[in-house]
Design a protein around this motif. Structure first.
Motif, PDB file in Angstrom:
ATOM      1  N   ILE A  44       1.101  -1.301  -0.056  1.00  0.00           N
ATOM      2  CA  ILE A  44       0.009   0.147  -0.047  1.00  0.00           C
ATOM      3  C   ILE A  44       0.870   1.068   0.158  1.00  0.00           C
ATOM      4  O   ILE A  44       0.698   2.181  -0.703  1.00  0.00           O
ATOM      5  CB  ILE A  44      -0.776  -0.057   1.176  1.00  0.00           C
ATOM      6  CG1 ILE A  44      -1.989  -1.110   0.989  1.00  0.00           C
ATOM      7  CG2 ILE A  44      -1.731   1.279   1.559  1.00  0.00           C
ATOM      8  CD1 ILE A  44      -2.974  -1.158   2.272  1.00  0.00           C
ATOM      9  N   GLU A  48       0.392   3.760  -5.557  1.00  0.00           N
ATOM     10  CA  GLU A  48      -0.002   5.063  -5.980  1.00  0.00           C
ATOM     11  C   GLU A  48      -0.291   6.102  -5.036  1.00  0.00           C
ATOM     12  O   GLU A  48       0.233   7.312  -5.188  1.00  0.00           O
ATOM     13  CB  GLU A  48      -0.996   5.213  -7.398  1.00  0.00           C
ATOM     14  CG  GLU A  48      -1.214   6.246  -7.815  1.00  0.00           C
ATOM     15  CD  GLU A  48      -2.085   6.312  -8.974  1.00  0.00           C
ATOM     16  OE1 GLU A  48      -2.557   7.130  -9.779  1.00  0.00           O
ATOM     17  OE2 GLU A  48      -2.668   4.866  -9.284  1.00  0.00           O
ATOM     18  N   SER A  49      -1.022   5.706  -4.034  1.00  0.00           N
ATOM     19  CA  SER A  49      -1.651   6.595  -3.001  1.00  0.00           C
ATOM     20  C   SER A  49      -0.721   6.663  -1.849  1.00  0.00           C
ATOM     21  O   SER A  49      -1.081   7.469  -0.951  1.00  0.00           O
ATOM     22  CB  SER A  49      -2.886   6.074  -2.316  1.00  0.00           C
ATOM     23  OG  SER A  49      -3.797   5.619  -3.499  1.00  0.00           O
ATOM     24  N   GLU A  55       2.599   3.459  -9.678  1.00  0.00           N
ATOM     25  CA  GLU A  55       1.361   3.110 -10.595  1.00  0.00           C
ATOM     26  C   GLU A  55       1.353   1.612 -10.907  1.00  0.00           C
ATOM     27  O   GLU A  55       2.233   1.250 -11.727  1.00  0.00           O
ATOM     28  CB  GLU A  55       1.361   3.822 -11.575  1.00  0.00           C
ATOM     29  CG  GLU A  55       1.054   5.339 -11.332  1.00  0.00           C
ATOM     30  CD  GLU A  55       0.794   6.174 -12.502  1.00  0.00           C
ATOM     31  OE1 GLU A  55       0.531   5.730 -13.556  1.00  0.00           O
ATOM     32  OE2 GLU A  55       0.935   7.522 -12.266  1.00  0.00           O
ATOM     33  N   ASP A  57      -1.302  -1.501 -11.892  1.00  0.00           N
ATOM     34  CA  ASP A  57      -2.683  -1.901 -11.877  1.00  0.00           C
ATOM     35  C   ASP A  57      -2.668  -3.155 -13.014  1.00  0.00           C
ATOM     36  O   ASP A  57      -3.515  -3.402 -13.870  1.00  0.00           O
ATOM     37  CB  ASP A  57      -3.781  -0.883 -12.637  1.00  0.00           C
ATOM     38  CG  ASP A  57      -3.216  -0.407 -14.093  1.00  0.00           C
ATOM     39  OD1 ASP A  57      -2.013  -0.588 -14.397  1.00  0.00           O
ATOM     40  OD2 ASP A  57      -3.535   0.646 -14.549  1.00  0.00           O
ATOM     41  N   SER A 293      -6.451   0.700  -2.847  1.00  0.00           N
ATOM     42  CA  SER A 293      -6.354   2.181  -2.737  1.00  0.00           C
ATOM     43  C   SER A 293      -6.788   2.393  -1.311  1.00  0.00           C
ATOM     44  O   SER A 293      -8.014   2.110  -0.912  1.00  0.00           O
ATOM     45  CB  SER A 293      -7.440   2.636  -3.907  1.00  0.00           C
ATOM     46  OG  SER A 293      -7.362   3.835  -3.789  1.00  0.00           O
ATOM     47  N   GLN A 295      -8.109   5.351  -0.273  1.00  0.00           N
ATOM     48  CA  GLN A 295      -9.356   6.019  -0.531  1.00  0.00           C
ATOM     49  C   GLN A 295     -10.464   5.169  -0.602  1.00  0.00           C
ATOM     50  O   GLN A 295     -11.666   5.518  -0.111  1.00  0.00           O
ATOM     51  CB  GLN A 295      -9.100   7.191  -1.499  1.00  0.00           C
ATOM     52  CG  GLN A 295      -8.202   8.047  -1.480  1.00  0.00           C
ATOM     53  CD  GLN A 295      -6.594   7.872  -1.880  1.00  0.00           C
ATOM     54  OE1 GLN A 295      -6.260   6.413  -2.104  1.00  0.00           O
ATOM     55  NE2 GLN A 295      -5.596   8.726  -1.637  1.00  0.00           N
ATOM     56  N   ARG A 296     -10.336   4.240  -1.503  1.00  0.00           N
ATOM     57  CA  ARG A 296     -11.436   3.343  -1.548  1.00  0.00           C
ATOM     58  C   ARG A 296     -11.761   2.495  -0.421  1.00  0.00           C
ATOM     59  O   ARG A 296     -12.812   2.391   0.118  1.00  0.00           O
ATOM     60  CB  ARG A 296     -11.163   2.389  -2.900  1.00  0.00           C
ATOM     61  CG  ARG A 296     -11.169   3.096  -4.125  1.00  0.00           C
ATOM     62  CD  ARG A 296     -11.263   1.784  -5.041  1.00  0.00           C
ATOM     63  NE  ARG A 296     -10.569   0.697  -4.928  1.00  0.00           N
ATOM     64  CZ  ARG A 296      -9.641   0.481  -5.338  1.00  0.00           C
ATOM     65  NH1 ARG A 296      -8.820   1.080  -5.999  1.00  0.00           N
ATOM     66  NH2 ARG A 296      -9.118  -0.797  -5.018  1.00  0.00           N
ATOM     67  N   TYR A 363     -14.162  -3.363  -7.883  1.00  0.00           N
ATOM     68  CA  TYR A 363     -13.344  -2.852  -7.043  1.00  0.00           C
ATOM     69  C   TYR A 363     -13.848  -2.995  -5.565  1.00  0.00           C
ATOM     70  O   TYR A 363     -13.434  -2.978  -4.497  1.00  0.00           O
ATOM     71  CB  TYR A 363     -12.882  -1.484  -7.286  1.00  0.00           C
ATOM     72  CG  TYR A 363     -11.725  -1.335  -8.088  1.00  0.00           C
ATOM     73  CD1 TYR A 363     -10.382  -1.491  -7.836  1.00  0.00           C
ATOM     74  CD2 TYR A 363     -11.898  -0.932  -9.712  1.00  0.00           C
ATOM     75  CE1 TYR A 363      -9.507  -1.403  -8.699  1.00  0.00           C
ATOM     76  CE2 TYR A 363     -10.942  -0.967 -10.309  1.00  0.00           C
ATOM     77  CZ  TYR A 363      -9.597  -1.083  -9.953  1.00  0.00           C
ATOM     78  OH  TYR A 363      -8.837  -1.061 -11.127  1.00  0.00           O
ATOM     79  N   ASP A 367     -12.011  -4.386  -2.383  1.00  0.00           N
ATOM     80  CA  ASP A 367     -11.878  -3.660  -1.075  1.00  0.00           C
ATOM     81  C   ASP A 367     -12.560  -4.302   0.182  1.00  0.00           C
ATOM     82  O   ASP A 367     -11.917  -4.549   1.300  1.00  0.00           O
ATOM     83  CB  ASP A 367     -12.477  -2.290  -1.419  1.00  0.00           C
ATOM     84  CG  ASP A 367     -11.869  -1.346  -2.369  1.00  0.00           C
ATOM     85  OD1 ASP A 367     -10.628  -1.921  -2.788  1.00  0.00           O
ATOM     86  OD2 ASP A 367     -12.311  -0.522  -2.973  1.00  0.00           O
TER      87      ASP A 367
END
Length: 598
Positions: A44, A48-49, A55, A57, A293, A295-296, A363, A367
């Motif tokens: 993590i 990217e975050s 990056e 994916d 992610s 944020q997600r 996603y 998550d």
């Protein structure tokens, strides 16, 4: 030059990560599976975050690495599984691995539908993704935390966690196909499941036998046996997947076949796979962390926590109790089996499949599975040993095994050379005991090689080498660890048909009139079990002694502490020399009265 520098940096970071993984195996022995969460965090943070700003994916690479890692983990689990240990629990294990997974998914689905606002098929997919227990997490935690589970409980968990992944993968793929393509009949699903299971079993059994044949017939250079078997396992997995059968089931069964047959370099293979599976797990967790992610995850964390709690406290326990209802498990064992349903990288790996095929809300599945795995490893993982002690289904090992050296002997497969350092408090040094199926061959003392006769008596600090069958080598460990303090047996257990393991064969012969070799009269009953059992003593183990059968009733410190006496039911079965059965009982009562001072 910049592109070359980026390659060098990638090699440097990859090598550092592998080195960290190797060193972290020392911490794994202390912290167990939750240590793997560190590598999720590394992924993590490198993503990217995070500070790393990488990056990533590439779902195909993630799926490829996850498939290989899971195949290796299942193969390693099968390789360590002794068939005689799981044969008695095949029925409950298979029920848990199939019906149990389905029930867990069905019970979890309504909660997922409500908290995530999904339709029924999508909610069932969430349940299927998190329904199976993770073999890697279960195997790692049981070994890392030094648990010696009751034989039936341990064997059930071992077989279930190794065989439920194929059914979970099948269920997930069928639901993904149903969502992306359209409806499917129950008959079609049942037919596909049967075909995958049958073909997977055939490929696994035949492939495992071929690997054993090749390993024992082909004269490979020293050191290539383990890589040969490892790549052969991946060939079996991939070939089975190509014909649209269950490669995960095939590779697990191949591991069982190979692990239960005499092969060359068996111990080198196990050691090699230890490192390979550990590193595979690390790489898989880092890649899965890169896909996550923060944020997600923040958006999904509330519903995911609700689903995780329902899964651990309702769905899994209810499925376990229903599946084990026809079998003779007590409520403590059922609770422990339910609590040991850990979720690991397999759930996140399955959740990446909807992302790979491009499903809507893909996603969300990922998550939710990610959060559930973190909660499961933290909550269930760190409380597993405490739960085992509180539920009285396992005893922690007082001491880890001694440093064992194992050497294959060219030209035969039945025996290998097993070496140990002699400790002053060991059973071997204090009692001079070795099991009947082993043979002391040489002793190394002060850099000199001596025969057992020349080295007699053996001294602390010597290295003793014994001939033993490869499948029994581990059972020699108990003779070379420090003997635990003797534990007095529970006096309430010592009735007419139960005695302490510290009484000698001579004392037993006086009471029962059984025939004992004169040179064995000084042996304690515990010593008798150590010498004649093919494995470490377990509750329920039996040995014959003239007309009497000795039954291990209680184990303390790896030795038999309390022994039950199973007398002949028919007095005619007793030889003419010993007294009749009633006199046996009278003598035994008199004997225990004198011992107890009554």
């Amino acid at each position: 030059m910049a592109s070359l520098d980026s390659v060098s940096i990638a090699i440097f970071l990859g090598a550092v990560l592998v080195m960290a993984g190797i060193l972290s195996s020392l911490l794994a022995l202390r912290f167990g599976a939750p240590l793997l969460l560190v590598f999720l965090l590394i992924g993590i943070m490198a993503g990217e975050s995070g500070p790393g700003r990488i990056e990533f994916d590439d779902l195909r690479t993630t799926y490829l690495v996850g498939s290989v890692a899971l195949a290796l983990i299942l193969f390693d689990g099968g390789l360590r599984t002794r068939f005689q240990n799981i044969s008695a629990v095949l029925a409950p294990s298979m029920v848990l691995a199939t019906i149990g997974v389905l029930l867990t998914a069905l019970i979890t689905a309504p909660v997922a539908k409500y908290v995530l606002d999904l339709n029924w098929t999508e909610a069932l997919l969430v349940g299927a993704v998190v329904a199976s227990t993770d073999a890697a997490a279960v195997f790692l935690l049981v070994h890392a935390q030094g648990l010696r589970l009751r034989p039936r409980v341990g064997a059930t968990l071992e077989a279930e966690s190794g065989t439920n992944d194929p059914f979970a993968v099948f269920l997930t793929l069928m639901l993904v196909e149903l969502i992306s393509v359209g409806g499917s009949s129950f008959a079609h699903v049942a037919m596909e499941l049967g075909r995958e299971a049958v073909l997977g079993a055939v490929f696994g059994i035949v492939g495992g036998r071929l690997v054993v044949l090749g390993l024992n017939r082909v004269a490979l250079p020293q050191g290539l046996h383990a890589p040969f078997v490892l790549t052969a396992a991946l060939v079996i997995f991939a070939a089975t997947q190509i014909v649209h059968a269950s490669g995960f089931l095939a590779v697990y069964l191949a591991g069982i076949i190979i692990g239960n047959r005499p092969t060359r370099a068996h111990n080198a293979l196990v050691t090699f796979l230890d490192a390979a599976t550990w590193l595979a797990q690390i790489v898989m967790f880092v890649l899965l962390g890169l896909l996550a992610s923060p944020q997600r995850l923040v958006v999904s964390i509330g519903p995911a926590v609700v689903i995780a709690l329902v899964l651990m406290l309702v769905a899994r326990p209810l499925a376990v109790f229903l599946c084990l209802l026809p079998f003779r498990f007590n409520w403590r064992e059922k609770i422990f089996i339910a609590w040991t349903g850990l979720r690991g990288a397999v759930a996140i790996f399955l959740a990446s499949i909807p992302m790979l095929v491009g499903l809507t809300k893909a996603y969300l599945y990922f998550d939710v599975a990610f959060v559930i795995v973190v909660i499961s490893l933290l909550l269930q993982g760190w409380t597993l040993a405490a739960a085992a002690r509180r539920l009285h289904v396992a005893l922690p090992r007082a001491e880890r095994g001694p440093r064992r050296v194992e050497l294959d002997l060219p030209g035969q497969l039945e025996q290998q050379l097993v070496g140990y350092p002699v400790r002053p408090k060991s059973l071997f040094f204090r009692r001079g005991l070795t099991p009947s199926w082993s043979k002391p061959t040489l002793v190394i003392r002060d850099q000199h090689i001596l025969s057992p006769a020349e080295a007699d008596p053996v001294r602390p600090g010597d290295y003793v080498y014994l001939l033993a069958p490869p499948e029994k080598a581990e059972s020699l460990d108990r003779f070379f660890v420090d003997m635990p303090p003797s534990s007095a047996p529970d006096p309430h257990l010592l009735g007419d048909f139960t005695v302490s393991g510290e009484h000698t064969l001579g004392e037993l012969a006086e009471v029962y009139g059984v025939k004992v070799n004169p040179d064995q009269t000084a042996l304690t009953l515990a010593d008798y079990f150590d010498i004649h059992l093919d494995h470490a003593p377990k509750e329920g183990a039996t040995l014959d002694l003239d007309p009497i059968i000795l039954v291990a009733r209680s184990i303390s410190g790896g030795r038999v502490n309390v022994i039950g006496l199973r007398l002949p039911e028919d007095p005619e079965e007793v030889p003419s020399a010993p007294p009749p059965l009633e006199l046996f009982k009278q003598k035994l009562a008199s004997f225990w009265s004198s011992v107890a001072g009554i």
